[in-house]
Design an enzyme around this catalytic site. Structure first.
Site, PDB file in Angstrom:
ATOM      1  N   ASN A   9      -8.058 -20.926  75.492  1.00  0.00           N
ATOM      2  CA  ASN A   9      -9.105 -21.648  74.756  1.00  0.00           C
ATOM      3  C   ASN A   9      -8.602 -21.905  73.331  1.00  0.00           C
ATOM      4  OD1 ASN A   9     -11.415 -22.606  73.560  1.00  0.00           O
ATOM      5  ND2 ASN A   9     -12.511 -20.654  73.593  1.00  0.00           N
ATOM      6  N   LYS A  11     -10.115 -23.466  71.080  1.00  0.00           N
ATOM      7  CA  LYS A  11     -11.228 -23.597  70.118  1.00  0.00           C
ATOM      8  C   LYS A  11     -10.992 -24.873  69.282  1.00  0.00           C
ATOM      9  CE  LYS A  11     -11.806 -18.685  70.544  1.00  0.00           C
ATOM     10  NZ  LYS A  11     -12.225 -17.412  70.017  1.00  0.00           N
ATOM     11  N   HIS A  94     -19.910 -19.539  75.536  1.00  0.00           N
ATOM     12  CA  HIS A  94     -18.989 -18.770  74.695  1.00  0.00           C
ATOM     13  C   HIS A  94     -19.773 -18.179  73.518  1.00  0.00           C
ATOM     14  CE1 HIS A  94     -15.736 -17.744  71.974  1.00  0.00           C
ATOM     15  NE2 HIS A  94     -14.924 -17.797  73.013  1.00  0.00           N
ATOM     16  N   GLU A  96     -19.196 -17.964  70.505  1.00  0.00           N
ATOM     17  CA  GLU A  96     -19.255 -18.815  69.303  1.00  0.00           C
ATOM     18  C   GLU A  96     -20.319 -19.907  69.467  1.00  0.00           C
ATOM     19  OE1 GLU A  96     -15.050 -19.655  69.212  1.00  0.00           O
ATOM     20  OE2 GLU A  96     -14.712 -17.528  68.801  1.00  0.00           O
ATOM     21  N   GLU A 166     -16.280 -11.023  77.219  1.00  0.00           N
ATOM     22  CA  GLU A 166     -15.629 -11.051  75.910  1.00  0.00           C
ATOM     23  C   GLU A 166     -16.479 -10.257  74.919  1.00  0.00           C
ATOM     24  OE1 GLU A 166     -13.053 -14.757  75.429  1.00  0.00           O
ATOM     25  OE2 GLU A 166     -15.091 -15.347  74.988  1.00  0.00           O
ATOM     26  N   GLY A 172     -10.854 -12.555  68.191  1.00  0.00           N
ATOM     27  CA  GLY A 172     -10.196 -13.001  66.966  1.00  0.00           C
ATOM     28  C   GLY A 172     -10.023 -11.909  65.928  1.00  0.00           C
ATOM     29  N   SER A 211      -8.807 -10.870  71.881  1.00  0.00           N
ATOM     30  CA  SER A 211      -7.507 -10.439  71.347  1.00  0.00           C
ATOM     31  C   SER A 211      -6.512 -10.065  72.446  1.00  0.00           C
ATOM     32  CB  SER A 211      -7.679  -9.278  70.355  1.00  0.00           C
ATOM     33  OG  SER A 211      -8.473  -9.703  69.252  1.00  0.00           O
TER      34      SER A 211
HETATM   35  O1  LIG Z   1     -12.128 -17.856  74.227  1.00  0.00           O
HETATM   36  C1  LIG Z   1     -11.388 -16.971  73.836  1.00  0.00           C
HETATM   37  C2  LIG Z   1     -11.888 -15.773  73.248  1.00  0.00           C
HETATM   38  O2  LIG Z   1     -12.914 -16.020  72.348  1.00  0.00           O
HETATM   39  C3  LIG Z   1     -10.855 -14.814  72.739  1.00  0.00           C
HETATM   40  O3  LIG Z   1     -10.308 -15.235  71.520  1.00  0.00           O
HETATM   41  P1  LIG Z   1      -9.111 -14.370  70.893  1.00  0.00           P
HETATM   42  O4  LIG Z   1      -8.094 -14.214  71.988  1.00  0.00           O
HETATM   43  O5  LIG Z   1      -8.617 -15.175  69.739  1.00  0.00           O
HETATM   44  O6  LIG Z   1      -9.696 -13.060  70.499  1.00  0.00           O
END
Ligand SMILES: O=C[C@H](O)COP(=O)(O)O
Length: 249
Positions: A9, A11, A94, A96, A166, A172, A211
């Site tokens: 992803n 983002k 998600h 976010e 998640e 993140g 992460s």
């Molecule tokens: O969509 C992915 C997740 O929100 C994980 O993000 P991350 O790997 O940057 O922690």
């Protein structure tokens, strides 16, 4: 046997150059089988992605969709449009989207139905905040999110989606859930599904997100109820994402 699924992803990140790097690296990829790989770039990159990734096994995913097919909704994109551009998967709910764009459980359900109605495979995202974990409410929160989104679905529809667990505190932040913490929640989700239908529960793919990187992926993916990963930051480097895919063997 559940086919592992690794989803990247981006983002609101990425570039045409990065897409080309993925195209070059994955065109000659020696990847474990079976394995499904999906990349979720921002909307404007989807068409370029379908060209850059054409010689690779990577499928196309979107990061969200509007529950309606069309209409006066400036800035929105429908599932029908995504399907027309060769998108196979879509992220739904998600954290976010839930936190920054106020998507509620009922909005998540509407999007899930909209995705299924046009033949997109949803990846339903769920997870608790740090405050909820510290209060011992992890399973309550996760199962509420799962049940509100899925309870009204027909058995056949339940087979079409994957669930990404998640923990919000791991997204993140560089702070990954331990394999044991992640496995415990995944097992809880699968048990909950088994309450509806044990066969479907065994088919359901559960992904870990938060992460995940090239160093911790193998240990997470080795857990019995973790069938893949939803990777954010580490999907912004083609080599790192490739290494995670290698860990899914
Ligand atoms: O969509 C992915 C997740 O929100 C994980 O993000 P991350 O790997 O940057 O922690």
């Amino acid at each position: 046997m559940r086919t592992p699924l690794i989803a990247g992803n981006w983002k609101m990140n990425g570039s045409a150059e990065l897409l080309e790097a993925f195209g070059r690296l994955f065109a000659d990829a020696q990847l474990p089988t079976p394995l499904e790989i999906v990349l979720h770039p921002p909307f404007p990159y989807l068409e370029a992605a379908s060209r850059s990734l054409a010689s690779t096994p990577i499928k196309l995913g979107a990061q969200t969709l509007n529950p309606l097919h069309s209409g006066a909704h400036t800035g929105e994109v429908s599932g029908r449009m995504l399907k027309e551009f060769g998108v196979s998967y879509v992220l739904i709910g998600h954290s976010e989207r839930r936190q920054l764009y106020r998507e509620r459980d009922e909005d998540v359900y509407d999007r899930l139905l909209a995705a299924l109605s046009v033949g997109l495979q949803p990846i339903l995202c769920v997870g608790e905040t740090l405050e909820e974990r510290d209060a011992g409410r992890t399973m309550e929160v996760v199962l509420r999110q799962v049940s509100r989104a899925m309870a009204p679905l027909e058995p056949q529809q339940r087979t079409q989606l994957a669930i990404a667990y998640e923990p919000v505190w791991a997204i993140g932040t560089g702070r990954t859930a331990t394999p044991e913490q992640a496995q415990a929640v995944m097992a809880g989700i699968r048990d909950y599904q088994a309450g509806y239908n044990s066969e479907l529960a065994q088919q359901l793919r559960l992904l870990y997100g938060g992460s995940m990187n090239a160093s911790n992926a193998a240990e997470l993916l080795a857990q019995p109820d973790i069938d893949g990963g939803l990777v954010g930051g580490a999907s912004l480097k083609a080599e790192d994402f490739y290494a995670i895919c290698q860990s899914a063997g």
